[in-house]
Design an enzyme around this catalytic site. Structure first.
Site, PDB file in Angstrom:
ATOM      1  N   CYS A   1       8.881 -16.437  -8.749  1.00 29.04           N
ATOM      2  CA  CYS A   1       9.348 -17.005  -7.125  1.00 29.04           C
ATOM      3  C   CYS A   1      10.927 -17.535  -6.463  1.00 29.04           C
ATOM      4  O   CYS A   1      11.488 -16.920  -6.210  1.00 29.04           O
ATOM      5  CB  CYS A   1       7.937 -17.776  -6.050  1.00 29.04           C
ATOM      6  SG  CYS A   1       7.766 -18.929  -6.719  1.00 29.04           S
TER       7      CYS A   1
ATOM      8  N   ASP B   1       9.850 -15.304   2.319  1.00 28.94           N
ATOM      9  CA  ASP B   1       8.940 -15.095   1.426  1.00 28.94           C
ATOM     10  C   ASP B   1       8.614 -14.315   0.255  1.00 28.94           C
ATOM     11  O   ASP B   1       8.641 -13.403   0.838  1.00 28.94           O
ATOM     12  CB  ASP B   1       7.513 -15.753   2.314  1.00 28.94           C
ATOM     13  CG  ASP B   1       6.796 -15.845   1.571  1.00 28.94           C
ATOM     14  OD1 ASP B   1       6.586 -15.899   0.157  1.00 28.94           O
ATOM     15  OD2 ASP B   1       5.887 -16.618   1.904  1.00 28.94           O
TER      16      ASP B   1
ATOM     17  N   HIS C   1       6.641 -14.287  -2.184  1.00 29.60           N
ATOM     18  CA  HIS C   1       5.941 -13.922  -3.028  1.00 29.60           C
ATOM     19  C   HIS C   1       4.654 -12.057  -2.476  1.00 29.60           C
ATOM     20  O   HIS C   1       3.796 -12.742  -3.040  1.00 29.60           O
ATOM     21  CB  HIS C   1       4.373 -15.407  -2.638  1.00 29.60           C
ATOM     22  CG  HIS C   1       5.358 -16.219  -3.253  1.00 29.60           C
ATOM     23  ND1 HIS C   1       6.487 -16.638  -1.872  1.00 29.60           N
ATOM     24  CD2 HIS C   1       5.064 -16.801  -3.778  1.00 29.60           C
ATOM     25  CE1 HIS C   1       6.418 -18.263  -3.029  1.00 29.60           C
ATOM     26  NE2 HIS C   1       5.205 -17.953  -3.920  1.00 29.60           N
TER      27      HIS C   1
END
Length: 273
Positions: free
Chosen positions: A102, A231, A233
């Site tokens: 990440c 994000d 992810h």
């Protein structure tokens, strides 16, 4: 709160690339920018050694946060990123980096913003891939040679080194000792000032909350503040912007919902525009 300026990367440091790692670099080509500004990805062959491979994304979603409504109806102040960028996420180059990649993906998203929006010396320079980021950190002697080809995660400090190394962009690191009230008191004003002046993305990470996240805006209201999170992810095929927002990959998150027992670090690129 601690404030630090990262050291300039030393260009005289020689690259000490191992032969097996050279093969990995050669088989993970960088992205190419078309003349029209669309990011068309030619990742090359990423099936090297025991690397897990998924279908590569041929075009990356741009400006994934665009169109999100504000988190409150009458905000006191809202400060946002300005400019184009691409949304990098788990597996977008065909490499399954779930659970450790990440930080790399957030750096790549930030680097794509630099390539689109900064001086002619940086414009159209594609983000470094994961092997290139690892090699840079070894070349700067921040990591040992065993780091090459590993699945070790990286954080905001490494992000500051990487952006300096590849783009000659210095960064400020801001340390917030805990979530909750201190995050509200320290991070919010820092982020408002950053976006008002530099308009570029920020990387955020912590210890107990150790998931890297991109910060693309801050909104202050009478009942508290919110951060606009991009994000990294997500793992899967390319989504449309509306679907990404619906599934929470670009979302306003209330500061009160952050882990109060975690410290947080911010990496803020200092852009001269």
């Amino acid at each position: 709160m601690g404030l630090y300026q990262n050291r300039k990367s030393t260009q005289s440091l020689s690259l000490q690339t191992e032969s097996t790692y050279n093969e990995l670099l050669l088989n993970m080509n960088q992205s190419d920018l078309t003349s029209g500004g669309e990011m068309v990805i030619d990742w090359g062959e990423s099936a090297v050694g025991n690397v897990n491979v998924m279908a590569r994304v041929t075009t990356l979603l741009t400006n994934v946060h665009t169109g999100l409504p504000p988190p409150v109806t009458e905000p006191l102040k809202t400060s946002l990123v300005e400019g184009e960028y691409q949304y990098y996420h788990y597996g977008c180059d065909g490499q399954d980096d779930r659970g450790w990649g990440c930080g790399y993906r957030t750096i790549q998203t930030m680097a794509s913003w630099l390539g689109y929006n900064c001086t002619t010396l940086i414009q159209n320079k594609p983000p470094p891939n994961i092997p290139e980021i690892q090699q840079a950190l070894v070349s700067m002697m921040d990591k040992p040679s065993s780091f090459l080809g590993s699945k070790e995660w990286i954080g905001t400090f490494e992000a500051s080194l990487v952006l300096s190394y590849f783009y000659d962009v210095p960064c400020r690191l801001v340390h917030v000792r805990s979530g909750g009230a201190e995050l509200e008191q320290v991070a919010v004003e820092e982020l408002h000032q950053h976006f008002d002046r530099h308009r570029c993305p920020v990387m955020m990470g912590g210890d107990r909350d150790n998931s890297s996240k991109g910060i693309f805006g801050v909104c202050s209201g009478t009942a508290g503040s919110y951060l606009l999170i991009v994000d990294p992810h997500y793992y899967g095929s390319r989504m449309e912007r509306g679907e990404a927002q619906k599934r929470g990959w670009a979302v306003w998150k209330r500061l009160a919902s952050f882990n109060q027992s975690s410290f947080y670090n911010l990496c803020l690129p200092q852009i001269g525009r």
